[in-house]
Design a protein around this motif. Sequence first.
Motif, PDB file in Angstrom:
ATOM      1  N   MET A   1      44.963  18.897  20.699  1.00  0.00           N
ATOM      2  CA  MET A   1      45.581  20.123  21.172  1.00  0.00           C
ATOM      3  C   MET A   1      45.657  21.123  20.016  1.00  0.00           C
ATOM      4  SD  MET A   1      49.102  20.700  23.255  1.00  0.00           S
ATOM      5  CE  MET A   1      50.381  20.636  22.042  1.00  0.00           C
ATOM      6  N   ASN A   2      45.378  22.387  20.298  1.00  0.00           N
ATOM      7  CA  ASN A   2      45.435  23.433  19.285  1.00  0.00           C
ATOM      8  C   ASN A   2      46.868  23.872  19.054  1.00  0.00           C
ATOM      9  OD1 ASN A   2      42.682  23.431  19.037  1.00  0.00           O
ATOM     10  ND2 ASN A   2      42.358  25.115  20.442  1.00  0.00           N
ATOM     11  N   GLU A   3      47.203  24.044  17.787  1.00  0.00           N
ATOM     12  CA  GLU A   3      48.527  24.526  17.419  1.00  0.00           C
ATOM     13  C   GLU A   3      48.537  26.045  17.523  1.00  0.00           C
ATOM     14  OE1 GLU A   3      50.422  24.641  13.191  1.00  0.00           O
ATOM     15  OE2 GLU A   3      50.716  22.651  14.059  1.00  0.00           O
ATOM     16  N   LEU A   4      49.588  26.603  18.093  1.00  0.00           N
ATOM     17  CA  LEU A   4      49.720  28.052  18.191  1.00  0.00           C
ATOM     18  C   LEU A   4      50.166  28.597  16.848  1.00  0.00           C
ATOM     19  CD1 LEU A   4      51.382  28.286  21.696  1.00  0.00           C
ATOM     20  CD2 LEU A   4      48.989  28.615  21.105  1.00  0.00           C
ATOM     21  N   VAL A   5      49.499  29.658  16.386  1.00  0.00           N
ATOM     22  CA  VAL A   5      49.765  30.199  15.056  1.00  0.00           C
ATOM     23  C   VAL A   5      50.380  31.588  15.134  1.00  0.00           C
ATOM     24  CG1 VAL A   5      47.938  28.843  13.966  1.00  0.00           C
ATOM     25  CG2 VAL A   5      47.431  31.124  14.797  1.00  0.00           C
ATOM     26  N   CYS A   6      50.990  31.982  14.043  1.00  0.00           N
ATOM     27  CA  CYS A   6      51.640  33.276  13.896  1.00  0.00           C
ATOM     28  C   CYS A   6      50.640  34.417  14.103  1.00  0.00           C
ATOM     29  CB  CYS A   6      52.254  33.344  12.494  1.00  0.00           C
ATOM     30  SG  CYS A   6      53.131  34.859  12.105  1.00  0.00           S
ATOM     31  N   SER A   7      51.107  35.509  14.706  1.00  0.00           N
ATOM     32  CA  SER A   7      50.271  36.684  14.967  1.00  0.00           C
ATOM     33  C   SER A   7      50.139  37.613  13.768  1.00  0.00           C
ATOM     34  CB  SER A   7      50.851  37.488  16.141  1.00  0.00           C
ATOM     35  OG  SER A   7      50.819  36.725  17.316  1.00  0.00           O
ATOM     36  N   ARG A   8      50.903  37.384  12.701  1.00  0.00           N
ATOM     37  CA  ARG A   8      50.815  38.229  11.503  1.00  0.00           C
ATOM     38  C   ARG A   8      49.426  38.072  10.895  1.00  0.00           C
ATOM     39  NH1 ARG A   8      50.792  41.867   7.871  1.00  0.00           N
ATOM     40  NH2 ARG A   8      52.188  41.790   6.097  1.00  0.00           N
ATOM     41  N   ALA A   9      48.791  39.184  10.580  1.00  0.00           N
ATOM     42  CA  ALA A   9      47.440  39.163  10.016  1.00  0.00           C
ATOM     43  C   ALA A   9      47.371  38.244   8.806  1.00  0.00           C
ATOM     44  CB  ALA A   9      47.008  40.571   9.631  1.00  0.00           C
ATOM     45  N   GLY A  10      46.408  37.336   8.821  1.00  0.00           N
ATOM     46  CA  GLY A  10      46.185  36.433   7.710  1.00  0.00           C
ATOM     47  C   GLY A  10      47.071  35.207   7.667  1.00  0.00           C
ATOM     48  N   CYS A  11      48.063  35.121   8.519  1.00  0.00           N
ATOM     49  CA  CYS A  11      48.973  33.973   8.530  1.00  0.00           C
ATOM     50  C   CYS A  11      48.410  32.880   9.423  1.00  0.00           C
ATOM     51  CB  CYS A  11      50.362  34.386   9.013  1.00  0.00           C
ATOM     52  SG  CYS A  11      51.563  33.026   8.952  1.00  0.00           S
ATOM     53  N   ARG A  12      48.454  31.658   8.948  1.00  0.00           N
ATOM     54  CA  ARG A  12      47.986  30.515   9.739  1.00  0.00           C
ATOM     55  C   ARG A  12      49.112  29.515   9.988  1.00  0.00           C
ATOM     56  NH1 ARG A  12      44.812  32.499  12.486  1.00  0.00           N
ATOM     57  NH2 ARG A  12      44.103  30.493  13.204  1.00  0.00           N
ATOM     58  N   ASP A  53      58.668  32.797   8.736  1.00  0.00           N
ATOM     59  CA  ASP A  53      58.500  33.735   7.624  1.00  0.00           C
ATOM     60  C   ASP A  53      58.208  35.163   8.077  1.00  0.00           C
ATOM     61  OD1 ASP A  53      58.873  31.668   5.803  1.00  0.00           O
ATOM     62  OD2 ASP A  53      56.718  31.334   5.527  1.00  0.00           O
ATOM     63  N   HIS A  54      57.613  35.341   9.257  1.00  0.00           N
ATOM     64  CA  HIS A  54      57.159  36.675   9.667  1.00  0.00           C
ATOM     65  C   HIS A  54      57.846  37.244  10.907  1.00  0.00           C
ATOM     66  CE1 HIS A  54      53.551  35.416   7.211  1.00  0.00           C
ATOM     67  NE2 HIS A  54      54.014  36.506   6.610  1.00  0.00           N
ATOM     68  N   VAL A  55      58.785  36.545  11.483  1.00  0.00           N
ATOM     69  CA  VAL A  55      59.423  37.033  12.709  1.00  0.00           C
ATOM     70  C   VAL A  55      60.110  38.379  12.472  1.00  0.00           C
ATOM     71  CG1 VAL A  55      61.571  35.717  12.456  1.00  0.00           C
ATOM     72  CG2 VAL A  55      60.782  36.391  14.717  1.00  0.00           C
ATOM     73  N   GLU A  56      60.806  38.540  11.359  1.00  0.00           N
ATOM     74  CA  GLU A  56      61.485  39.810  11.085  1.00  0.00           C
ATOM     75  C   GLU A  56      60.479  40.937  10.853  1.00  0.00           C
ATOM     76  OE1 GLU A  56      64.657  39.749   8.208  1.00  0.00           O
ATOM     77  OE2 GLU A  56      65.225  37.731   8.831  1.00  0.00           O
ATOM     78  N   PHE A  57      59.399  40.657  10.136  1.00  0.00           N
ATOM     79  CA  PHE A  57      58.372  41.674   9.887  1.00  0.00           C
ATOM     80  C   PHE A  57      57.794  42.176  11.200  1.00  0.00           C
ATOM     81  CE2 PHE A  57      53.951  42.886   9.638  1.00  0.00           C
ATOM     82  CZ  PHE A  57      53.964  43.853   8.650  1.00  0.00           C
ATOM     83  N   LEU A  58      57.413  41.267  12.099  1.00  0.00           N
ATOM     84  CA  LEU A  58      56.806  41.665  13.372  1.00  0.00           C
ATOM     85  C   LEU A  58      57.799  42.419  14.250  1.00  0.00           C
ATOM     86  CD1 LEU A  58      54.734  38.436  14.048  1.00  0.00           C
ATOM     87  CD2 LEU A  58      53.837  40.677  13.374  1.00  0.00           C
ATOM     88  N   ARG A  59      59.041  41.933  14.311  1.00  0.00           N
ATOM     89  CA  ARG A  59      60.080  42.625  15.093  1.00  0.00           C
ATOM     90  C   ARG A  59      60.313  44.025  14.553  1.00  0.00           C
ATOM     91  NH1 ARG A  59      65.034  40.129  13.855  1.00  0.00           N
ATOM     92  NH2 ARG A  59      65.050  41.685  12.226  1.00  0.00           N
ATOM     93  N   ASP A  60      60.453  44.154  13.239  1.00  0.00           N
ATOM     94  CA  ASP A  60      60.713  45.457  12.621  1.00  0.00           C
ATOM     95  C   ASP A  60      59.529  46.410  12.803  1.00  0.00           C
ATOM     96  OD1 ASP A  60      63.149  44.416  11.868  1.00  0.00           O
ATOM     97  OD2 ASP A  60      62.614  44.202   9.743  1.00  0.00           O
TER      98      ASP A  60
END
Length: 64
Positions: free
Chosen positions: A1-12, A40-47
């Motif tokens: 099964m594939n793991e779902l990854v963060c949508s932040r550019a360059g983040c895996r 690590d990136h939830v606040e960046f994407l929300r903001d």
Amino acid sequence: MNELVCSRAGCRNAATKRVVWRNPRIHAADREKIWLACDDHVEFLRDYLAARDFPVTVRDGVPA
């Protein structure tokens, strides 16, 4: 099964949250877009979205 990854550019990193948003200029009130975010990136994407005056919420978990 594939793991779902963060949508932040360059983040895996594994996604742990959903950043749910819409652009009110082009989306109806019932239309939701979802970006996945790691801790690590939830606040960046929300903001990023909030700065554009998009309605945005953060929800725990990722789609199954």
